[in-house]
Design a protein around this motif. Structure first.
Motif, mmCIF file in Angstrom:
data_model
loop_
_atom_site.group_PDB
_atom_site.id
_atom_site.type_symbol
_atom_site.label_atom_id
_atom_site.label_comp_id
_atom_site.label_asym_id
_atom_site.label_seq_id
_atom_site.Cartn_x
_atom_site.Cartn_y
_atom_site.Cartn_z
ATOM 1 N N LEU A 100 -6.118 -3.386 10.874
ATOM 2 C CA LEU A 100 -5.656 -3.327 9.538
ATOM 3 C C LEU A 100 -6.240 -4.327 8.501
ATOM 4 N N LEU A 101 -6.779 -3.817 7.199
ATOM 5 C CA LEU A 101 -6.932 -4.572 6.323
ATOM 6 C C LEU A 101 -5.864 -4.693 5.297
ATOM 7 N N VAL A 102 -5.225 -5.746 5.224
ATOM 8 C CA VAL A 102 -3.753 -5.766 4.426
ATOM 9 C C VAL A 102 -4.060 -6.290 2.884
ATOM 10 N N VAL A 103 -3.785 -5.620 2.219
ATOM 11 C CA VAL A 103 -3.846 -5.808 0.622
ATOM 12 C C VAL A 103 -2.263 -5.688 0.188
ATOM 13 N N MET A 104 -1.916 -6.739 -0.484
ATOM 14 C CA MET A 104 -0.437 -6.676 -0.816
ATOM 15 C C MET A 104 -0.323 -6.113 -2.253
ATOM 16 N N ARG A 105 0.646 -5.286 -2.297
ATOM 17 C CA ARG A 105 0.966 -4.731 -3.496
ATOM 18 C C ARG A 105 1.659 -5.582 -4.290
ATOM 19 N N VAL A 106 1.100 -5.897 -5.428
ATOM 20 C CA VAL A 106 1.915 -6.611 -6.492
ATOM 21 C C VAL A 106 1.830 -5.988 -7.724
ATOM 22 N N TYR A 107 2.844 -5.234 -7.918
ATOM 23 C CA TYR A 107 2.882 -4.223 -9.088
ATOM 24 C C TYR A 107 3.811 -4.764 -10.362
ATOM 25 N N PHE A 108 2.973 -4.997 -11.526
ATOM 26 C CA PHE A 108 3.596 -5.592 -12.571
ATOM 27 C C PHE A 108 3.701 -4.312 -13.662
ATOM 28 N N GLU A 109 3.357 -3.093 -13.481
ATOM 29 C CA GLU A 109 3.465 -2.189 -14.597
ATOM 30 C C GLU A 109 3.911 -0.907 -14.157
ATOM 31 N N LYS A 110 5.041 -0.527 -14.554
ATOM 32 C CA LYS A 110 5.696 0.627 -14.205
ATOM 33 C C LYS A 110 5.541 1.860 -14.956
ATOM 34 N N PRO A 111 5.085 3.246 -14.656
ATOM 35 C CA PRO A 111 4.982 4.115 -15.711
ATOM 36 C C PRO A 111 6.478 4.880 -15.276
ATOM 37 N N ARG A 112 6.976 5.147 -16.125
ATOM 38 C CA ARG A 112 8.477 5.877 -16.380
ATOM 39 C C ARG A 112 8.355 7.305 -16.513
ATOM 40 N N SER A 113 9.193 8.067 -15.841
ATOM 41 C CA SER A 113 9.198 9.459 -16.108
ATOM 42 C C SER A 113 9.910 9.742 -17.166
ATOM 43 N N THR A 114 10.964 8.907 -17.661
ATOM 44 C CA THR A 114 11.576 9.200 -18.975
ATOM 45 C C THR A 114 11.520 7.634 -19.465
ATOM 46 N N LEU A 115 12.853 7.083 -19.342
ATOM 47 C CA LEU A 115 13.218 5.782 -19.406
ATOM 48 C C LEU A 115 13.373 4.682 -18.384
ATOM 49 N N GLY A 116 13.241 3.457 -18.688
ATOM 50 C CA GLY A 116 13.483 2.544 -17.540
ATOM 51 C C GLY A 116 12.860 1.274 -17.674
ATOM 52 N N TRP A 117 13.092 0.318 -16.959
ATOM 53 C CA TRP A 117 12.337 -1.002 -16.990
ATOM 54 C C TRP A 117 10.762 -0.666 -16.815
ATOM 55 N N LYS A 118 10.100 -1.205 -17.700
ATOM 56 C CA LYS A 118 8.564 -1.149 -17.519
ATOM 57 C C LYS A 118 7.665 -2.028 -16.604
ATOM 58 N N GLY A 119 8.480 -2.899 -16.042
ATOM 59 C CA GLY A 119 7.621 -4.033 -15.100
ATOM 60 C C GLY A 119 7.787 -5.263 -15.876
ATOM 61 N N LEU A 120 7.346 -6.144 -15.073
ATOM 62 C CA LEU A 120 7.350 -7.695 -15.297
ATOM 63 C C LEU A 120 6.528 -8.253 -16.520
ATOM 64 N N ILE A 121 5.326 -7.297 -16.688
ATOM 65 C CA ILE A 121 4.456 -7.888 -17.728
ATOM 66 C C ILE A 121 5.003 -7.527 -18.965
ATOM 67 N N ASN A 122 5.774 -6.298 -19.127
ATOM 68 C CA ASN A 122 6.289 -5.883 -20.212
ATOM 69 C C ASN A 122 7.432 -6.638 -20.555
ATOM 70 N N ASP A 123 8.483 -6.772 -19.610
ATOM 71 C CA ASP A 123 9.623 -7.191 -19.833
ATOM 72 C C ASP A 123 10.237 -8.242 -18.755
ATOM 73 N N PRO A 124 9.507 -9.575 -18.711
ATOM 74 C CA PRO A 124 9.844 -10.504 -17.767
ATOM 75 C C PRO A 124 11.329 -10.711 -17.917
ATOM 76 N N GLY A 125 12.111 -10.814 -18.879
ATOM 77 C CA GLY A 125 13.380 -11.092 -18.963
ATOM 78 C C GLY A 125 14.341 -10.317 -18.356
ATOM 79 N N LEU A 126 13.783 -8.963 -17.942
ATOM 80 C CA LEU A 126 14.607 -7.799 -17.693
ATOM 81 C C LEU A 126 15.727 -7.467 -18.567
ATOM 82 N N ASP A 127 15.645 -7.614 -20.027
ATOM 83 C CA ASP A 127 16.675 -7.494 -20.692
ATOM 84 C C ASP A 127 16.174 -6.795 -22.002
#
Ligand SMILES: O=C[C@H](O)[C@H](O)COP(=O)(O)O
Ligand SMILES: C=C(OP(=O)(O)O)C(=O)O
Length: 364
Positions: A100-127
Motif C-alpha cells: 500500500l501507498l498510504v496518503v493521509m486524508r487531511v481535509y480542511f474544506e467541506k462542500p455542503r449539500s445545503t448548510l453546515g460547518w464548512k471546515g477548519l479553514i473557513n471556521d476554525p472556531g466551530l462557531d
C-alpha cells in the motif's frame, strides 16, 4: 474590521445604493507569502512532498503495482486529534508499504449539500465566527506536522483561493462530487502540482468526472491570486495525473465489478487511462461507517482477482468510530468526526491489512 473603500468611479451619493449591498464587512486576509514565511517548508519536507506526489503518480500509471490508499478523517476539526491519528497511521503505513501507498486524508474544506460547518479553514472556531486567517494557519501547521512524520497528505480543494496557502504541502488532491462539473475547479486542477482525483457527481454521473479529467489535462488561463496575494492572470500547463474516483451516489453504490468496468469503458472511450480510485464511503457506504469495511472488502476482492484498473481506495476513518453533531451546549467526543461517520482505528487497521493482502494476491 476593515471599512469598505469608496470607489472613485461611482458618485459618492450613489455608492451606498449600489455597492456591496450584501457584504456585511470585509476583513484583511493574510497573504500566501506571509503564511509561507511564518510556516516554511524545509528542504527535507519538500522532498517528502515531491516523493509523495511521484509515488502517487507511479501507482496511477501502473509503474508501481501497489494500491494507493487515501485514509483519514472526513474532516479535521481538532488538529491535536488529527495529529494523533497521523502518529498511529505512520507505523502502519510503513509496515504495509510493500502493498500500500498510504496518503493521509487531511481535509480542511467541506462542500455542503445545503448548510453546515464548512471546515477548519473557513471556521476554525466551530462557531460561525469565520476566522479564516487562523484556519489557514492551523491547516498549514498541521500539514507540516503530518509531513514531518513522513506521511504524504491528501486534501480536497474547494475554494479557488486557498490552494496558494497550502498546495505546496499536498501530495494528492481531490475535486469533490459537488464541484466536479465546475469550470473553476477544472481550471484550478489544471494548474495544481499534484495528482488530482475527480469524483463522480452526487447523482451518479461518471461522465461528468471523465469530462473534468479531460478538461483539467490541458492548459487554461484564468484569474486568481499570486503568492503576494495580488490579483493575477494564471496560465496553467495542464495536469496529466487527474483520475476518476467512484464514490457511489444518492441512488446507490458504484464499487461493484460491473460499475468499475462501466467506468473503465467511459474512460477508454474518452481516450483516458483506465484507472480508478474507489471511495468506500459516501454513496458507496450510504454514509454508514459500518459498511465501509464491507465495501473495502469487495474492492479488495476485485483487486485480489487481478483487477488492475482499481489503483486506489479511499477510506474515512478517525480515532473514534461514528460521528457526532456539532452542538455548542456539550463537549465534543475526542477524535470523532463532526461531518460524515468514520470507521474507528481498530477497524481501519484491519481494513488496511486486508487491502495489502489483496495486492499481494494480485501479484501472486
Ligand atoms: O464528506 C462530507 C460530506 O459528505 C459532504 O461535505 C456533504 O455533506 P452534507 O450532505 O452533510 O452537507
Ligand atoms: C465531500 C467528500 O466527498 P464527496 O465529494 O464524494 O461527497 C469528501 O470526500 O469529503
Amino acid at each position: 474590521m476593515h471599512t469598505i473603500p469608496q470607489r472613485q468611479s461611482i458618485p459618492q451619493a450613489s455608492q451606498a445604493a449600489v455597492v456591496d449591498r450584501r457584504i456585511e464587512k470585509t476583513v484583511p486576509l493574510v497573504t500566501p507569502l506571509a503564511l509561507h514565511d511564518e510556516l516554511p517548508l524545509s528542504d527535507s519536507l519538500a522532498r517528502t512532498v515531491v516523493d509523495g506526489r511521484q509515488a502517487v503518480a507511479d501507482v496511477l500509471n501502473g509503474v508501481d503495482d501497489r494500491l494507493l490508499v487515501v485514509v483519514g478523517p472526513c474532516s479535521v476539526h481538532d488538529a491535536k486529534a488529527a495529529l494523533e491519528y497521523a502518529e498511529r497511521l505512520r507505523p502502519v503505513a510503513e509496515r504495509l508499504s510493500d502493498g500500500l501507498l498510504v496518503v493521509m486524508r487531511v481535509y480542511f474544506e467541506k462542500p455542503r449539500s445545503t448548510l453546515g460547518w464548512k471546515g477548519l479553514i473557513n471556521d476554525p472556531g466551530l462557531d460561525g465566527s469565520g476566522d479564516v486567517n487562523r484556519g489557514l494557519r492551523t491547516a498549514r501547521h498541521l500539514l507540516l506536522q503530518v509531513l514531518e512524520l513522513g506521511l504524504p497528505v491528501g486534501c480536497e480543494f474547494l475554494d479557488p483561493i486557498t490552494p496558494q496557502y497550502i498546495a505546496d504541502l499536498v501530495g494528492w488532491g481531490a475535486i469533490g462530487a459537488r464541484t466536479v462539473e465546475s469550470q473553476v475547479h477544472r481550471q484550478l486542477s489544471s494548474g495544481l502540482s499534484m495528482p488530482v482525483g475527480m469524483k463522480n457527481r452526487p447523482d451518479g454521473s461518471i461522465s461528468t468526472a471523465v469530462d473534468a479529467i479531460k478538461a483539467a489535462s490541458v492548459p487554461h488561463v484564468f484569474t486568481g491570486i499570486d503568492h503576494d496575494g495580488a490579483p493575477a492572470i494564471l496560465h496553467t500547463r495542464g495536469n496529466p495525473d487527474c483520475h476518476l474516483v467512484l464514490r457511489g451516489s444518492d441512488g446507490g453504490p458504484n464499487y461493484d465489478a460491473e460499475s468499475v468496468a462501466g467506468a473503465q469503458e467511459l474512460l477508454r472511450k474518452a481516450g483516458l487511462a483506465e484507472r480508478v480510485v474507489v471511495d468506500s464511503s459516501h454513496g458507496n457506504s450510504r454514509k454508514d461507517h459500518r459498511r465501509q469495511p464491507v465495501v473495502a472488502g469487495e474492492i479488495g476482492a476485485q483487486v485480489a482477482a487481478g483487477n488492475r484498473a482499481v489503483v486506489g481506495v479511499m477510506l474515512e476513518s478517525f480515532l473514534t468510530e461514528g460521528r457526532q453533531d456539532l452542538d455548542p451546549t456539550r463537549e465534543l467526543t475526542y477524535g470523532q468526526s463532526i461531518t460524515d461517520a468514520c470507521m474507528g482505528w481498530e477497524t481501519t487497521e484491519a481494513v488496511l491489512e486486508n487491502l495489502r493482502d489483496a495486492v499481494v494476491a494480485r501479484r501472486g
